[in-house]
Design a protein around this motif. Structure first.
Motif, PDB file in Angstrom:
ATOM      1  N   PHE A  18       0.827  -1.219   0.000  1.00 42.52           N
ATOM      2  CA  PHE A  18       0.000   0.000   0.000  1.00 42.52           C
ATOM      3  C   PHE A  18       0.855   1.259   0.000  1.00 42.52           C
ATOM      4  CE2 PHE A  18      -2.587  -3.232   2.287  1.00 42.52           C
ATOM      5  CZ  PHE A  18      -3.587  -3.367   1.338  1.00 42.52           C
ATOM      6  N   LEU A  19       1.982   1.230  -0.728  1.00 36.25           N
ATOM      7  CA  LEU A  19       2.862   2.388  -0.790  1.00 36.25           C
ATOM      8  C   LEU A  19       2.929   3.016  -2.177  1.00 36.25           C
ATOM      9  CD1 LEU A  19       5.747   1.077   1.499  1.00 36.25           C
ATOM     10  CD2 LEU A  19       4.109   2.901   2.038  1.00 36.25           C
ATOM     11  N   LEU A  20       2.152   2.473  -3.124  1.00 39.95           N
ATOM     12  CA  LEU A  20       1.992   3.148  -4.413  1.00 39.95           C
ATOM     13  C   LEU A  20       0.853   4.150  -4.359  1.00 39.95           C
ATOM     14  CD1 LEU A  20       2.542   0.661  -7.392  1.00 39.95           C
ATOM     15  CD2 LEU A  20       3.992   2.536  -6.593  1.00 39.95           C
ATOM     16  N   GLY A  21       0.037   4.051  -3.354  1.00 35.15           N
ATOM     17  CA  GLY A  21      -1.076   4.956  -3.144  1.00 35.15           C
ATOM     18  C   GLY A  21      -1.776   4.558  -1.867  1.00 35.15           C
ATOM     19  N   ASP A  24      -8.065   2.887   1.103  1.00 33.64           N
ATOM     20  CA  ASP A  24      -9.211   3.186   1.974  1.00 33.64           C
ATOM     21  C   ASP A  24      -9.624   1.963   2.778  1.00 33.64           C
ATOM     22  OD1 ASP A  24     -10.299   1.606   0.011  1.00 33.64           O
ATOM     23  OD2 ASP A  24     -11.803   3.065  -0.650  1.00 33.64           O
ATOM     24  N   ARG A  25      -8.781   0.919   2.781  1.00 38.34           N
ATOM     25  CA  ARG A  25      -9.076  -0.255   3.600  1.00 38.34           C
ATOM     26  C   ARG A  25      -8.938   0.090   5.081  1.00 38.34           C
ATOM     27  NH1 ARG A  25      -6.705  -5.734   0.720  1.00 38.34           N
ATOM     28  NH2 ARG A  25      -7.084  -5.124  -1.450  1.00 38.34           N
ATOM     29  N   THR A  26      -9.551  -0.731   5.913  1.00 36.17           N
ATOM     30  CA  THR A  26      -9.500  -0.497   7.354  1.00 36.17           C
ATOM     31  C   THR A  26      -8.126  -0.866   7.904  1.00 36.17           C
ATOM     32  OG1 THR A  26     -10.196  -2.727   7.975  1.00 36.17           O
ATOM     33  CG2 THR A  26     -11.942  -1.117   7.490  1.00 36.17           C
ATOM     34  N   PRO A  27      -7.755  -0.324   9.073  1.00 36.46           N
ATOM     35  CA  PRO A  27      -6.481  -0.725   9.685  1.00 36.46           C
ATOM     36  C   PRO A  27      -6.372  -2.233   9.885  1.00 36.46           C
ATOM     37  CG  PRO A  27      -7.295   1.245  10.744  1.00 36.46           C
ATOM     38  CD  PRO A  27      -8.384   0.790   9.807  1.00 36.46           C
ATOM     39  N   LEU A  28      -7.464  -2.893  10.265  1.00 36.08           N
ATOM     40  CA  LEU A  28      -7.407  -4.339  10.465  1.00 36.08           C
ATOM     41  C   LEU A  28      -7.123  -5.050   9.147  1.00 36.08           C
ATOM     42  CD1 LEU A  28      -7.698  -6.637  12.502  1.00 36.08           C
ATOM     43  CD2 LEU A  28     -10.139  -6.731  11.930  1.00 36.08           C
ATOM     44  N   GLU A  29      -7.710  -4.591   8.064  1.00 40.18           N
ATOM     45  CA  GLU A  29      -7.459  -5.207   6.761  1.00 40.18           C
ATOM     46  C   GLU A  29      -6.019  -4.985   6.320  1.00 40.18           C
ATOM     47  OE1 GLU A  29     -11.840  -4.918   4.581  1.00 40.18           O
ATOM     48  OE2 GLU A  29     -10.558  -3.136   4.661  1.00 40.18           O
ATOM     49  N   VAL A  30      -5.491  -3.809   6.572  1.00 41.38           N
ATOM     50  CA  VAL A  30      -4.111  -3.524   6.176  1.00 41.38           C
ATOM     51  C   VAL A  30      -3.130  -4.347   7.007  1.00 41.38           C
ATOM     52  CG1 VAL A  30      -2.320  -1.740   6.109  1.00 41.38           C
ATOM     53  CG2 VAL A  30      -4.633  -1.248   5.261  1.00 41.38           C
ATOM     54  N   ILE A  31      -3.344  -4.415   8.308  1.00 42.29           N
ATOM     55  CA  ILE A  31      -2.476  -5.245   9.154  1.00 42.29           C
ATOM     56  C   ILE A  31      -2.553  -6.697   8.698  1.00 42.29           C
ATOM     57  CG2 ILE A  31      -2.139  -6.134  11.499  1.00 42.29           C
ATOM     58  CD1 ILE A  31      -3.091  -3.371  12.499  1.00 42.29           C
ATOM     59  N   GLY A  32      -3.745  -7.151   8.318  1.00 41.45           N
ATOM     60  CA  GLY A  32      -3.887  -8.506   7.810  1.00 41.45           C
ATOM     61  C   GLY A  32      -3.096  -8.734   6.542  1.00 41.45           C
ATOM     62  N   ARG A  33      -3.105  -7.772   5.617  1.00 39.84           N
ATOM     63  CA  ARG A  33      -2.308  -7.911   4.399  1.00 39.84           C
ATOM     64  C   ARG A  33      -0.825  -7.953   4.727  1.00 39.84           C
ATOM     65  NH1 ARG A  33      -1.621  -5.897  -0.907  1.00 39.84           N
ATOM     66  NH2 ARG A  33      -3.760  -6.519  -1.400  1.00 39.84           N
ATOM     67  N   GLY A  48       3.548   3.821  10.364  1.00 42.40           N
ATOM     68  CA  GLY A  48       3.484   2.953   9.195  1.00 42.40           C
ATOM     69  C   GLY A  48       2.091   2.888   8.603  1.00 42.40           C
ATOM     70  N   LEU A  49       1.070   2.852   9.444  1.00 36.07           N
ATOM     71  CA  LEU A  49      -0.302   2.836   8.943  1.00 36.07           C
ATOM     72  C   LEU A  49      -0.701   4.196   8.385  1.00 36.07           C
ATOM     73  CD1 LEU A  49      -2.052   0.661  11.680  1.00 36.07           C
ATOM     74  CD2 LEU A  49      -1.347  -0.039   9.388  1.00 36.07           C
ATOM     75  N   TRP A  50      -0.217   5.281   8.989  1.00 34.96           N
ATOM     76  CA  TRP A  50      -0.482   6.621   8.449  1.00 34.96           C
ATOM     77  C   TRP A  50       0.025   6.742   7.014  1.00 34.96           C
ATOM     78  CZ3 TRP A  50       2.580  10.477   6.454  1.00 34.96           C
ATOM     79  CH2 TRP A  50       1.981  11.730   6.292  1.00 34.96           C
ATOM     80  N   SER A  51       1.168   6.137   6.736  1.00 38.44           N
ATOM     81  CA  SER A  51       1.760   6.215   5.397  1.00 38.44           C
ATOM     82  C   SER A  51       1.032   5.338   4.380  1.00 38.44           C
ATOM     83  CB  SER A  51       3.241   5.805   5.448  1.00 38.44           C
ATOM     84  OG  SER A  51       3.988   6.752   6.191  1.00 38.44           O
ATOM     85  N   ARG A  52       0.144   4.470   4.853  1.00 35.07           N
ATOM     86  CA  ARG A  52      -0.510   3.514   3.968  1.00 35.07           C
ATOM     87  C   ARG A  52      -2.019   3.717   3.836  1.00 35.07           C
ATOM     88  NH1 ARG A  52       4.018   0.842   6.094  1.00 35.07           N
ATOM     89  NH2 ARG A  52       4.951  -0.740   4.712  1.00 35.07           N
ATOM     90  N   ILE A  53      -2.644   4.334   4.829  1.00 37.55           N
ATOM     91  CA  ILE A  53      -4.110   4.415   4.876  1.00 37.55           C
ATOM     92  C   ILE A  53      -4.554   5.861   4.766  1.00 37.55           C
ATOM     93  CG2 ILE A  53      -6.162   3.937   6.264  1.00 37.55           C
ATOM     94  CD1 ILE A  53      -4.620   1.680   7.608  1.00 37.55           C
ATOM     95  N   ASP A  54      -5.455   6.121   3.850  1.00 39.96           N
ATOM     96  CA  ASP A  54      -5.992   7.461   3.679  1.00 39.96           C
ATOM     97  C   ASP A  54      -6.805   7.865   4.913  1.00 39.96           C
ATOM     98  OD1 ASP A  54      -6.553   9.838   2.330  1.00 39.96           O
ATOM     99  OD2 ASP A  54      -8.425   9.046   1.543  1.00 39.96           O
ATOM    100  N   GLY A  55      -6.434   8.973   5.540  1.00 45.99           N
ATOM    101  CA  GLY A  55      -7.187   9.478   6.680  1.00 45.99           C
ATOM    102  C   GLY A  55      -6.994   8.712   7.965  1.00 45.99           C
ATOM    103  N   PHE A  56      -5.907   7.954   8.092  1.00 42.91           N
ATOM    104  CA  PHE A  56      -5.692   7.164   9.305  1.00 42.91           C
ATOM    105  C   PHE A  56      -5.480   8.066  10.512  1.00 42.91           C
ATOM    106  CE2 PHE A  56      -2.707   5.252  12.339  1.00 42.91           C
ATOM    107  CZ  PHE A  56      -3.452   4.147  12.732  1.00 42.91           C
ATOM    108  N   THR A  57      -6.097   7.697  11.642  1.00 39.07           N
ATOM    109  CA  THR A  57      -5.883   8.359  12.928  1.00 39.07           C
ATOM    110  C   THR A  57      -5.495   7.310  13.961  1.00 39.07           C
ATOM    111  OG1 THR A  57      -8.208   8.141  13.570  1.00 39.07           O
ATOM    112  CG2 THR A  57      -7.577  10.155  12.389  1.00 39.07           C
ATOM    113  N   PRO A  58      -4.794   7.695  15.028  1.00 38.11           N
ATOM    114  CA  PRO A  58      -4.365   6.712  16.033  1.00 38.11           C
ATOM    115  C   PRO A  58      -5.502   5.882  16.607  1.00 38.11           C
ATOM    116  CG  PRO A  58      -3.173   8.751  16.356  1.00 38.11           C
ATOM    117  CD  PRO A  58      -4.212   9.040  15.302  1.00 38.11           C
TER     118      PRO A  58
END
Length: 370
Positions: A18-21, A24-33, A48-58
């Protein structure tokens, strides 16, 4: 076999991470990937999640820890990781031989001469009694049972040899710097479900290899082994021949990938990204030249098991960054063009409020890298 260039491998890795763009997946989905996110210092996975997820907050990750859908524990290569709880149930038993190997190092064996490892684990679980203890208290109680031995090392060995998860506070977003107070709980008690045996299909080495390729492929077998710490995976891969596609790498060596995995166009533009210390994308392969040159790797990994925060320009590591006294300091390894410098500053400015910084500057890292 189709031959793949370093650039083709770079773009494939960035897309799967998820570093080419931003996604909008959820944090749980991204951690799973990603399978597991390295988390020695608890704040870094948030970056790391901020750099991968649009609009991520802690709160997106904190809530998962509080709901016990994500846990922090020893996992890949015997280091602390965040992983989805269901994945932890599958992965920890499979990777237990790696943690046992670490627990068999002289640091531990010298401290428990004539003390059986299984008996030590049984004592540790008895003291925990399905509940939570701080590492400090577990160490104190074990030392009380075994005078003359270092209780901290005994507690560390228990944590390696049996699945214990850390309390929510040690994985929560908070002040920078390693937290000294960690509490642990037996994983099955915390999750309310048993571990999944490696003999099952979902807990098998083949399942782990599929997950790895989805996040890091195409790759060599030695890359999978370097990432997870397991050995002799070539035998497993041989049994998966029908479900894998094979490529030739830049040096002619064989790479494997999932048969249905698509590769992006090597000319796909890659945005500037700031990555945390110990980011997955830098630690997923034995041969890391798809994303960082050997000379630069020594700058990013200067010893003492450190992996500094980095930034990517055109998909490759071009420098490090640090945060100290409110200043996010960028240190390029070599001069950047005007367009790349502007894009880097824009990304750093966007990260500033997330990490509590005030200004962006260039120069030597100085101070403390957090």
């Amino acid at each position: 076999m189709t031959a793949l260039s370093h650039r083709a491998l770079n773009r494939a890795l960035l897309e799967r991470q998820f570093l080419l763009g931003r996604t909008d997946r959820t944090p749980l989905e991204v951690i799973g990937r990603l399978v597991a996110v390295q988390a020695q210092e608890p704040n870094w996975p948030y970056v790391g999640l901020w750099s991968r997820i649009d609009g991520f907050t802690p709160s997106g990750l904190t809530a998962l820890l509080e709901d016990r859908r994500v846990v922090r524990s020893g996992l890949l290569r015997s280091t602390q990781h965040l992983t989805a709880s269901e994945d932890f149930r599958r992965l920890r038993p499979l990777l237990q031989p790696v943690l046992d190997r670490t627990a068999g190092a002289p640091h531990f064996t010298r401290n428990r001469t004539a003390l059986d490892p299984a008996a030590l684990v049984a004592e540790g679980l008895e003291l925990l009694a399905g509940g939570t203890l701080s590492r400090k208290e577990l160490a104190r109680r074990l030392a009380g049972r075994h005078p003359g031995r270092d209780g901290r090392i005994l507690a560390g060995e228990v944590e390696l040899r049996t699945p214990l998860v850390h309390d929510v506070a040690t994985g929560d977003w908070g002040s920078w710097g390693n937290r000294s107070a960690v509490s642990v709980t037996p994983a099955e008690a915390w999750l309310g479900r048993p571990m999944v045996p490696p003999s099952s299909a979902e807990g098998s080495a083949a399942a782990l290899i599929r997950r790895y390729l989805a996040a890091f492929g195409p790759a060599e077998v030695k890359d999978v082994q370097a990432w997870c710490g397991l050995t002799r995976l070539g035998e497993v891969v041989a049994g998966m021949a029908a479900e894998l596609r094979r490529y030739a790498g830049p040096d002619g060596r064989e790479l494997i990938d999932l048969a249905d995995a698509e590769l992006p166009d090597p000319e796909t533009p890659a945005p500037v990204r700031l990555l945390p210390a110990f980011d997955n994308v830098l630690l997923g392969h034995a041969d890391r030249t798809r994303i960082i040159g050997d000379e630069d790797r020594r700058r990013v990994m200067p010893g003492q098991a450190r992996v500094l925060p980095t930034f990517l320009v055109d998909g490759r590591v071009r420098g490090t960054w640090s945060l100290a006294a409110g200043t996010l300091r960028l240190t390029p390894f070599r001069p950047l063009g005007a367009a790349d410098r502007a894009a880097l500053e824009q990304e750093a400015d966007a990260l500033l409020p997330f990490v509590g910084g005030e200004t962006v500057a260039y120069g030597d890292t100085g101070g403390t890298t957090v």
